[in-house]
Design a protein around this motif. Structure first.
Motif: not given
Length: 212
Positions: A148-149, A183-185, A154-155
């Protein structure tokens, strides 16, 4: 006129038949005694000294009994082995899932609930990828790594549906995989694991992916 034999000779003549009878009686008693001795429990008898043939039915039963027992044990062992083989794939899958992450079951249940009302393939197919793992690394279990990416700012939580299909394309098993609070990124990896036996061979297909 014939001469009269001496009195001694007359007694001998009279004793002749009596003596013969006595001797015959003695012989009879002796023979009876010999027979009696021959059958006495303290000595070998002609009847007891004969070697009797083994009872075929008894011998057969004694021989067959252990063989029947061994055959029964072998059959029971075979049934137990078949039963164990049937359950082992699912057990190994459970063990493997448990070893991967302690919160696997909770996250997967949340993923199933999240996908109930999702139409189509979901909004996150481009954010999820899947790669198969060699069985040699999973104890023979069919497993794929789901990556998952989170490309948003946003979380987010993610949920995917993976179908395991046979060579005809029929879905044999469906698994729901999820990850939470990504978390983002950031990236996260989870496992889609089949609980089916090794045969027939199945392949994993990503059907839905949702970010929520």
């Amino acid at each position: 006129m014939n001469p009269t034999p001496p009195s001694g000779n007359r007694r001998s003549a009279r004793r002749g038949p009596a003596m013969s009878a006595a001797l015959a009686l003695a012989a009879s008693v002796t023979a009876a005694a010999l027979v009696s001795c021959g059958t006495d429990s303290d000595g070998p008898s002609s009847e007891g000294s004969r070697t009797s043939a083994p009872d075929a039915s008894s011998f057969s039963e004694k021989t067959a009994s252990p063989l029947k027992s061994k055959a029964s044990e072998a059959a029971e062992s075979a049934r137990a082995s078949a039963s164990e083989a049937e359950a082992s794939a699912s057990e190994r899958a459970d063990e493997y899932e448990a070893s991967v992450s302690a919160d696997t079951e909770r996250a997967n249940q949340a993923a199933e609930n999240a996908l109930k009302d999702v139409a189509g393939r979901g909004n996150a197919m481009s954010d999820v990828s899947m790669t198969g793992k060699p069985r040699s690394e999973t104890g023979g279990v069919l497993a794929s790594v789901v990556t998952f990416t989170n490309r948003t700012d946003k979380t987010a939580d993610f949920a995917v549906r993976v179908d395991f299909r046979d060579s005809s394309g029929k879905t044999v098993e469906t698994r729901y995989i999820g990850t939470e609070n990504l978390e983002p990124g950031k990236r996260a990896q989870r496992y889609a694991i089949s609980h089916e036996p090794p045969e027939p061979k199945l392949s994993a297909h990503l059907v839905k992916a949702q970010r929520y």
